[in-house]
Scaffold this motif. Structure first.
Motif, mmCIF file in Angstrom:
data_model
loop_
_atom_site.group_PDB
_atom_site.id
_atom_site.type_symbol
_atom_site.label_atom_id
_atom_site.label_comp_id
_atom_site.label_asym_id
_atom_site.label_seq_id
_atom_site.Cartn_x
_atom_site.Cartn_y
_atom_site.Cartn_z
ATOM 1 N N ILE A 1 11.848 38.100 42.216
ATOM 2 C CA ILE A 1 10.924 38.843 41.358
ATOM 3 C C ILE A 1 11.092 38.337 39.929
ATOM 4 O O ILE A 1 12.208 38.044 39.490
ATOM 5 N N SER A 2 9.985 38.186 39.217
ATOM 6 C CA SER A 2 10.040 37.681 37.844
ATOM 7 C C SER A 2 9.101 38.475 36.948
ATOM 8 O O SER A 2 8.186 39.165 37.414
ATOM 9 N N VAL A 3 9.341 38.368 35.655
ATOM 10 C CA VAL A 3 8.434 38.906 34.635
ATOM 11 C C VAL A 3 8.146 37.779 33.657
ATOM 12 O O VAL A 3 9.063 37.190 33.079
ATOM 13 N N THR A 4 6.872 37.449 33.499
ATOM 14 C CA THR A 4 6.438 36.371 32.613
ATOM 15 C C THR A 4 6.012 36.946 31.269
ATOM 16 O O THR A 4 5.353 37.989 31.213
ATOM 17 N N PHE A 5 6.395 36.263 30.188
ATOM 18 C CA PHE A 5 6.149 36.771 28.838
ATOM 19 C C PHE A 5 4.944 36.128 28.150
ATOM 20 O O PHE A 5 4.578 36.567 27.058
ATOM 21 N N ARG A 6 4.376 35.089 28.734
ATOM 22 C CA ARG A 6 3.308 34.347 28.047
ATOM 23 C C ARG A 6 2.178 33.994 29.008
ATOM 24 O O ARG A 6 2.345 34.033 30.233
ATOM 25 N N ALA A 7 1.029 33.614 28.449
ATOM 26 C CA ALA A 7 -0.113 33.177 29.240
ATOM 27 C C ALA A 7 0.233 31.889 29.978
ATOM 28 O O ALA A 7 1.099 31.122 29.532
ATOM 29 N N PRO A 8 -0.443 31.604 31.107
ATOM 30 C CA PRO A 8 -0.129 30.399 31.883
ATOM 31 C C PRO A 8 -0.151 29.115 31.071
ATOM 32 O O PRO A 8 0.756 28.286 31.195
ATOM 33 N N ASN A 9 -1.151 28.927 30.218
ATOM 34 C CA ASN A 9 -1.214 27.688 29.436
ATOM 35 C C ASN A 9 -0.085 27.620 28.410
ATOM 36 O O ASN A 9 0.419 26.546 28.091
ATOM 37 N N ALA A 10 0.375 28.777 27.917
ATOM 38 C CA ALA A 10 1.430 28.795 26.913
ATOM 39 C C ALA A 10 2.795 28.496 27.512
ATOM 40 O O ALA A 10 3.664 27.947 26.833
ATOM 41 N N THR A 11 2.994 28.834 28.793
ATOM 42 C CA THR A 11 4.305 28.586 29.396
ATOM 43 C C THR A 11 4.605 27.101 29.502
ATOM 44 O O THR A 11 5.771 26.699 29.557
ATOM 45 N N CYS A 12 3.556 26.277 29.527
ATOM 46 C CA CYS A 12 3.747 24.836 29.680
ATOM 47 C C CYS A 12 3.476 24.070 28.389
ATOM 48 O O CYS A 12 3.335 22.843 28.407
ATOM 49 N N SER A 13 3.386 24.776 27.269
ATOM 50 C CA SER A 13 3.038 24.150 26.002
ATOM 51 C C SER A 13 4.271 23.877 25.153
ATOM 52 O O SER A 13 5.222 24.661 25.136
ATOM 53 N N ARG A 14 4.227 22.765 24.408
ATOM 54 C CA ARG A 14 5.279 22.464 23.435
ATOM 55 C C ARG A 14 5.001 23.105 22.080
ATOM 56 O O ARG A 14 5.852 23.077 21.196
ATOM 57 N N ALA A 15 3.815 23.669 21.927
ATOM 58 C CA ALA A 15 3.474 24.327 20.663
ATOM 59 C C ALA A 15 4.357 25.551 20.459
ATOM 60 O O ALA A 15 4.712 26.248 21.409
ATOM 61 N N ILE A 16 4.720 25.812 19.213
ATOM 62 C CA ILE A 16 5.566 26.950 18.884
ATOM 63 C C ILE A 16 4.680 28.147 18.531
ATOM 64 O O ILE A 16 3.860 28.088 17.617
ATOM 65 N N SER A 17 4.857 29.215 19.282
ATOM 66 C CA SER A 17 4.062 30.428 19.090
ATOM 67 C C SER A 17 4.669 31.293 17.994
ATOM 68 O O SER A 17 5.880 31.291 17.770
ATOM 69 N N SER A 18 3.822 32.071 17.336
ATOM 70 C CA SER A 18 4.302 33.044 16.351
ATOM 71 C C SER A 18 4.942 34.254 17.016
ATOM 72 O O SER A 18 5.535 35.097 16.345
ATOM 73 N N GLU A 19 4.802 34.353 18.345
ATOM 74 C CA GLU A 19 5.398 35.451 19.107
ATOM 75 C C GLU A 19 6.665 34.936 19.785
ATOM 76 O O GLU A 19 6.609 34.300 20.843
#
Length: 233
Positions: A64-82
């Motif tokens: 069981i898992s809990v994901t914290f970000r949108a699918p495209n964001a989980t694979c991004s190298r961009a740094i989120s403000s969140e």
């Protein structure tokens, strides 16, 4: 949806160390998951809350898992403000329930979650029963991730403070004694009922729960009204 991107554990997941953290390629946390041993409740497996993951030591293993970000964001190298993401989704990947946890107590109330007790350091617990708007006191109907909100601290904003995985099987080892990254002691139902603020609490299909808490904010600042540290303040 997709699962969190890159996993981290001290070693490869084992019965002794089943917890995984996930990070984006940019290094920001994107989720957490845990492997559980035992049959789990068939209804929760069918619904996609616990995903079959083979066997370990002869025992059925689920995930069981809990994901914290949108699918495209989980694979991004961009740094989120969140820094901790913008959502909490149970089993967002293939075969999973993809259930979004409410991020505020107002969202929890609007979505039909049931208000429970307040624990200092954790916040107010909220629960959801798959059978309807009321608690059935069956572990097979209880959503196995429990959010807790900061509702009563000075300056409380009603936002999520923490959540815990709840599994109706013992995940701790007795011989040798080991918490296996869960809370040290499995909760007999009388102790689990302290979370609910409901005198009718009992569970007819399990005798205990194992819990594993993860905190999203500073637990030290979260308090309950009237100086209460635990219970139905």
């Amino acid at each position: 949806g997709s699962p969190p991107a890159q996993n981290y554990s001290k070693n490869a997941p084992t019965p002794a160390e089943p917890l995984l953290l996930y990070f984006t390629p940019g290094g920001q946390v994107s989720g957490a998951g845990v492997y559980v041993l035992g049959a789990s409740k068939p209804r929760l497996v069918r619904a996609g809350f616990f995903l079959p993951a083979g066997k370990s030591g002869g025992y059925p293993r689920k995930y069981i898992s809990v994901t914290f970000r949108a699918p495209n964001a989980t694979c991004s190298r961009a740094i989120s403000s969140e820094p901790l993401g913008d959502r909490l989704v149970i089993n967002a990947g293939a075969g999973g329930i993809a259930l979004e946890l409410p991020l505020t107590r107002a969202e929890a109330a609007a979505a039909g979650w049931v208000r429970g007790s307040c624990f200092s350091g954790m916040g107010r617990h909220w629960f959801r029963d798959l059978s309807g708007p009321h608690l059935s006191w069956k572990a097979e109907n209880l959503v196995p991730v429990v959010p807790m909100y900061d509702e009563e601290s000075e300056g409380a904003d009603g936002k999520i403070n923490a959540f815990f995985f709840a599994d109706p099987d013992r995940q701790q080892s007795l011989f040798p004694p080991s918490a296996r990254q869960w809370e040290p002691i499995p909760l007999p139902t009388i102790a689990m009922c302290k979370n609910f603020c409901n005198s009718s609490c009992t569970f007819t299909d399990t005798s205990l729960f194992s819990t594993l808490h993860l905190y999203m904010r500073d637990h030290a600042r979260v308090t309950c009204s009237g100086g209460c540290s635990i219970g139905c303040c």
